[in-house]
Design a protein around this motif. Sequence first.
Motif, PDB file in Angstrom:
ATOM      1  N   GLU A 117       1.142  -1.314  -0.012  1.00 10.63           N
ATOM      2  CA  GLU A 117       0.184   0.023   0.016  1.00 10.63           C
ATOM      3  C   GLU A 117       0.923   1.206  -0.081  1.00 10.63           C
ATOM      4  O   GLU A 117       0.592   2.302  -0.795  1.00 10.63           O
ATOM      5  N   GLU A 118       1.979   1.399   0.767  1.00 15.36           N
ATOM      6  CA  GLU A 118       2.754   2.706   0.989  1.00 15.36           C
ATOM      7  C   GLU A 118       3.583   2.774  -0.348  1.00 15.36           C
ATOM      8  O   GLU A 118       3.568   3.883  -0.713  1.00 15.36           O
ATOM      9  N   ARG A 119       3.879   1.605  -0.923  1.00 15.17           N
ATOM     10  CA  ARG A 119       4.695   1.936  -2.239  1.00 15.17           C
ATOM     11  C   ARG A 119       3.900   1.871  -3.561  1.00 15.17           C
ATOM     12  O   ARG A 119       4.315   1.897  -4.801  1.00 15.17           O
ATOM     13  N   GLY A 120       2.518   1.776  -3.358  1.00 11.86           N
ATOM     14  CA  GLY A 120       1.770   1.570  -4.700  1.00 11.86           C
ATOM     15  C   GLY A 120       1.993   0.544  -5.551  1.00 11.86           C
ATOM     16  O   GLY A 120       1.738   0.431  -6.527  1.00 11.86           O
ATOM     17  N   ILE A 121       2.126  -0.742  -4.879  1.00  9.75           N
ATOM     18  CA  ILE A 121       2.512  -1.973  -5.498  1.00  9.75           C
ATOM     19  C   ILE A 121       1.185  -2.706  -5.746  1.00  9.75           C
ATOM     20  O   ILE A 121       0.436  -3.033  -4.677  1.00  9.75           O
ATOM     21  N   THR A 129      11.722  -5.002  12.177  1.00  9.85           N
ATOM     22  CA  THR A 129      12.953  -5.036  11.177  1.00  9.85           C
ATOM     23  C   THR A 129      12.604  -5.817   9.997  1.00  9.85           C
ATOM     24  O   THR A 129      13.162  -5.315   9.029  1.00  9.85           O
ATOM     25  N   ILE A 130      11.777  -6.828   9.801  1.00 13.63           N
ATOM     26  CA  ILE A 130      11.063  -7.168   8.670  1.00 13.63           C
ATOM     27  C   ILE A 130      10.513  -6.011   7.770  1.00 13.63           C
ATOM     28  O   ILE A 130      10.851  -5.770   6.592  1.00 13.63           O
ATOM     29  N   GLY A 131       9.661  -5.021   8.539  1.00 12.19           N
ATOM     30  CA  GLY A 131       9.079  -3.937   7.735  1.00 12.19           C
ATOM     31  C   GLY A 131       9.938  -3.090   7.235  1.00 12.19           C
ATOM     32  O   GLY A 131      10.040  -2.625   6.174  1.00 12.19           O
ATOM     33  N   ARG A 132      11.100  -2.818   7.925  1.00  7.74           N
ATOM     34  CA  ARG A 132      12.175  -1.745   7.862  1.00  7.74           C
ATOM     35  C   ARG A 132      13.084  -2.484   6.372  1.00  7.74           C
ATOM     36  O   ARG A 132      13.260  -1.549   5.566  1.00  7.74           O
ATOM     37  N   ARG A 133      13.152  -3.716   6.422  1.00 12.32           N
ATOM     38  CA  ARG A 133      14.095  -4.343   5.393  1.00 12.32           C
ATOM     39  C   ARG A 133      13.509  -4.247   4.110  1.00 12.32           C
ATOM     40  O   ARG A 133      14.105  -4.135   3.149  1.00 12.32           O
ATOM     41  N   LEU A 134      12.066  -4.718   4.151  1.00  8.16           N
ATOM     42  CA  LEU A 134      11.233  -4.702   2.678  1.00  8.16           C
ATOM     43  C   LEU A 134      10.897  -3.245   2.458  1.00  8.16           C
ATOM     44  O   LEU A 134      10.759  -3.048   1.282  1.00  8.16           O
ATOM     45  N   ARG A 135      10.946  -2.108   3.283  1.00  8.48           N
ATOM     46  CA  ARG A 135      10.890  -0.641   2.857  1.00  8.48           C
ATOM     47  C   ARG A 135      12.311  -0.495   2.152  1.00  8.48           C
ATOM     48  O   ARG A 135      12.401   0.760   1.842  1.00  8.48           O
ATOM     49  N   GLY A 136      13.305  -1.013   2.279  1.00 15.65           N
ATOM     50  CA  GLY A 136      14.594  -0.796   1.560  1.00 15.65           C
ATOM     51  C   GLY A 136      15.400  -0.415   2.855  1.00 15.65           C
ATOM     52  O   GLY A 136      16.560   0.398   2.405  1.00 15.65           O
ATOM     53  N   GLY A 137      15.233  -0.437   3.969  1.00 18.29           N
ATOM     54  CA  GLY A 137      16.310  -0.013   5.091  1.00 18.29           C
ATOM     55  C   GLY A 137      17.089  -1.001   5.814  1.00 18.29           C
ATOM     56  O   GLY A 137      16.593  -2.108   5.626  1.00 18.29           O
ATOM     57  N   GLY A 138      18.167  -0.638   6.011  1.00 20.28           N
ATOM     58  CA  GLY A 138      19.164  -1.656   6.747  1.00 20.28           C
ATOM     59  C   GLY A 138      19.695  -2.709   5.996  1.00 20.28           C
ATOM     60  O   GLY A 138      18.756  -3.002   4.893  1.00 20.28           O
ATOM     61  N   ARG A 139      20.915  -3.010   6.095  1.00 23.14           N
ATOM     62  CA  ARG A 139      21.533  -4.176   5.485  1.00 23.14           C
ATOM     63  C   ARG A 139      21.233  -4.002   3.733  1.00 23.14           C
ATOM     64  O   ARG A 139      21.267  -5.091   3.299  1.00 23.14           O
ATOM     65  N   GLY A 140      21.104  -3.061   3.113  1.00 23.64           N
ATOM     66  CA  GLY A 140      20.890  -3.011   1.881  1.00 23.64           C
ATOM     67  C   GLY A 140      19.464  -2.897   1.257  1.00 23.64           C
ATOM     68  O   GLY A 140      18.575  -3.062   2.008  1.00 23.64           O
ATOM     69  N   ASP A 141      19.272  -2.557   0.056  1.00 28.33           N
ATOM     70  CA  ASP A 141      17.802  -2.654  -0.476  1.00 28.33           C
ATOM     71  C   ASP A 141      17.231  -3.931  -0.893  1.00 28.33           C
ATOM     72  O   ASP A 141      15.992  -4.127  -0.743  1.00 28.33           O
TER      73      ASP A 141
END
Length: 80
Positions: A29-33, A60-72
């Motif tokens: 929803e946030e990314r319009g996917i 952590t899962i949410g942040r990582r899927l949004r492109g944050g932490g440990r690379g995109d």
Amino acid sequence: MIKPHVSESGLAYPDDLALLKRIYDEVCEERGIVLGSPEASDLAIEAMRLFSAGVFDEVTIGRRLRGGGRGDRGVQSPSP
């Protein structure tokens, strides 16, 4: 609020899948996917990769899927 069971074994139980689905839906929803699109499929695969690699925390899962932490993209496998 009672915290649902979340696996620490890497096996996805119903509560784990509900958690991953909730995060997936939020990020889509946030990314319009568009659900069913190749991008949505990639996001779902990445969510399962994270979980299988031992990332069980919702934030952590949410942040990582949004492109944050440990690379995109992708995760590094835990060391043996």
